[in-house]
Scaffold this active site. Structure first.
Site, PDB file in Angstrom:
ATOM      1  N   ASP A  19       0.847  -1.190   0.000  1.00 34.27           N
ATOM      2  CA  ASP A  19       0.000   0.000   0.000  1.00 34.27           C
ATOM      3  C   ASP A  19       0.889   1.249   0.000  1.00 34.27           C
ATOM      4  O   ASP A  19       1.898   1.304   0.702  1.00 34.27           O
ATOM      5  CB  ASP A  19      -0.926   0.000   1.227  1.00 34.27           C
ATOM      6  CG  ASP A  19      -2.080   0.970   1.072  1.00 34.27           C
ATOM      7  OD1 ASP A  19      -3.224   0.506   0.922  1.00 34.27           O
ATOM      8  OD2 ASP A  19      -1.837   2.203   1.084  1.00 34.27           O
TER       9      ASP A  19
ATOM     10  N   ASN B 245     -12.990  -3.046   2.371  1.00 31.62           N
ATOM     11  CA  ASN B 245     -13.947  -1.960   2.529  1.00 31.62           C
ATOM     12  C   ASN B 245     -14.932  -2.003   1.364  1.00 31.62           C
ATOM     13  O   ASN B 245     -14.531  -2.180   0.215  1.00 31.62           O
ATOM     14  CB  ASN B 245     -13.213  -0.615   2.540  1.00 31.62           C
ATOM     15  CG  ASN B 245     -12.277  -0.482   3.728  1.00 31.62           C
ATOM     16  OD1 ASN B 245     -12.597  -0.934   4.823  1.00 31.62           O
ATOM     17  ND2 ASN B 245     -11.118   0.122   3.515  1.00 31.62           N
TER      18      ASN B 245
ATOM     19  N   GLN C  35     -14.523   2.603   1.313  1.00 30.40           N
ATOM     20  CA  GLN C  35     -13.829   2.262   0.059  1.00 30.40           C
ATOM     21  C   GLN C  35     -13.498   3.527  -0.723  1.00 30.40           C
ATOM     22  O   GLN C  35     -14.331   4.426  -0.840  1.00 30.40           O
ATOM     23  CB  GLN C  35     -14.718   1.339  -0.784  1.00 30.40           C
ATOM     24  CG  GLN C  35     -14.037   0.822  -2.046  1.00 30.40           C
ATOM     25  CD  GLN C  35     -14.876  -0.235  -2.775  1.00 30.40           C
ATOM     26  OE1 GLN C  35     -16.000  -0.553  -2.359  1.00 30.40           O
ATOM     27  NE2 GLN C  35     -14.331  -0.747  -3.864  1.00 30.40           N
TER      28      GLN C  35
ATOM     29  N   HIS D  43     -10.263  -5.110  -3.386  1.00 38.10           N
ATOM     30  CA  HIS D  43      -8.917  -5.426  -2.911  1.00 38.10           C
ATOM     31  C   HIS D  43      -9.006  -5.818  -1.455  1.00 38.10           C
ATOM     32  O   HIS D  43      -9.841  -5.300  -0.712  1.00 38.10           O
ATOM     33  CB  HIS D  43      -7.982  -4.225  -3.073  1.00 38.10           C
ATOM     34  CG  HIS D  43      -8.567  -2.943  -2.578  1.00 38.10           C
ATOM     35  ND1 HIS D  43      -9.477  -2.217  -3.317  1.00 38.10           N
ATOM     36  CD2 HIS D  43      -8.402  -2.274  -1.416  1.00 38.10           C
ATOM     37  CE1 HIS D  43      -9.838  -1.149  -2.631  1.00 38.10           C
ATOM     38  NE2 HIS D  43      -9.208  -1.164  -1.463  1.00 38.10           N
TER      39      HIS D  43
HETATM   40  P1  AMP Z   1      -9.760   1.517   0.108  1.00 31.11           P
HETATM   41  O1  AMP Z   1      -9.848   2.853   0.787  1.00 31.11           O
HETATM   42  O2  AMP Z   1     -10.181   0.360   0.947  1.00 31.11           O
HETATM   43  O3  AMP Z   1     -10.464   1.562  -1.238  1.00 31.11           O
HETATM   44  O4  AMP Z   1      -8.224   1.250  -0.129  1.00 31.11           O
HETATM   45  C1  AMP Z   1      -7.514   1.824  -1.164  1.00 31.11           C
HETATM   46  C2  AMP Z   1      -6.056   1.723  -0.787  1.00 31.11           C
HETATM   47  O5  AMP Z   1      -5.273   1.914  -1.937  1.00 31.11           O
HETATM   48  C3  AMP Z   1      -5.607   2.773   0.235  1.00 31.11           C
HETATM   49  O6  AMP Z   1      -5.094   2.123   1.393  1.00 31.11           O
HETATM   50  C4  AMP Z   1      -4.545   3.566  -0.518  1.00 31.11           C
HETATM   51  O7  AMP Z   1      -3.475   3.976   0.301  1.00 31.11           O
HETATM   52  C5  AMP Z   1      -4.100   2.560  -1.568  1.00 31.11           C
HETATM   53  N1  AMP Z   1      -3.533   3.156  -2.771  1.00 31.11           N
HETATM   54  C6  AMP Z   1      -3.993   4.204  -3.466  1.00 31.11           C
HETATM   55  N2  AMP Z   1      -3.196   4.447  -4.530  1.00 31.11           N
HETATM   56  C7  AMP Z   1      -2.203   3.522  -4.494  1.00 31.11           C
HETATM   57  C8  AMP Z   1      -1.057   3.258  -5.296  1.00 31.11           C
HETATM   58  N3  AMP Z   1      -0.790   3.973  -6.385  1.00 31.11           N
HETATM   59  N4  AMP Z   1      -0.249   2.228  -4.947  1.00 31.11           N
HETATM   60  C9  AMP Z   1      -0.522   1.488  -3.845  1.00 31.11           C
HETATM   61  N5  AMP Z   1      -1.588   1.689  -3.040  1.00 31.11           N
HETATM   62  C10 AMP Z   1      -2.414   2.692  -3.364  1.00 31.11           C
END
Ligand code: AMP
Length: 112
Positions: free
Chosen positions: A29, A85, A92, A98
């Site tokens: 992440d 989420n 989310q 994911h």
């Molecule tokens: P969610 O809020 O459950 O949809 O999780 C999305 C996750 O994606 C968050 O924890 C972000 O920090 C992560 N995220 C967003 N952009 C990237 C990226 N480019 N590379 C890795 N993780 C990311």
């Protein structure tokens, strides 16, 4: 339209990739919430958990078992947390399902 995670899967956006097979990609992440925090993402761009169907049973199991195996490989044998989420109220932000895997710190309940 491609999701952010589809762009990572297609190597259009860089990520610290941990594991890949024909069904999933796992990467760290970008904003880790624990010493270990990675995501397991299906290559199939399912928008939310609500969009998973009976046809996705094997894929859902594969995501979970990949999360478990990688958590152990990354030193989380004392415990870890998985989170998915779903939609706005679930927190989310990326609409391509994911599984978060968080470890190497004490987790608390209830979550925020
Ligand atoms: P969610 O809020 O459950 O949809 O999780 C999305 C996750 O994606 C968050 O924890 C972000 O920090 C992560 N995220 C967003 N952009 C990237 C990226 N480019 N590379 C890795 N993780 C990311």
């Amino acid at each position: 339209m491609d999701t952010l995670f589809t762009k990572i899967i297609n190597r259009e956006i860089p990520a610290k990739i941990i594991y890949e097979d024909d069904q999933v990609l796992a990467f760290h992440d970008i904003a880790p919430q624990a010493p270990v925090h990675f995501l397991v993402v299906p290559k199939k761009p399912v928008r939310t958990l609500n969009d998973l169907t009976e046809d996705d049973k094997a894929l859902a199991g594969h995501i979970l078992l990949t999360a478990q195996r990688l958590a152990l490989e990354l030193g989380c044998e004392e415990g870890f947390r998985v989170v998915m989420n779903c939609n706005e109220l679930g927190g989310q932000t990326v609409y391509h399902i994911h599984m978060h895997v968080l470890g190497q710190r004490q987790m608390h309940w209830p979550p925020g």
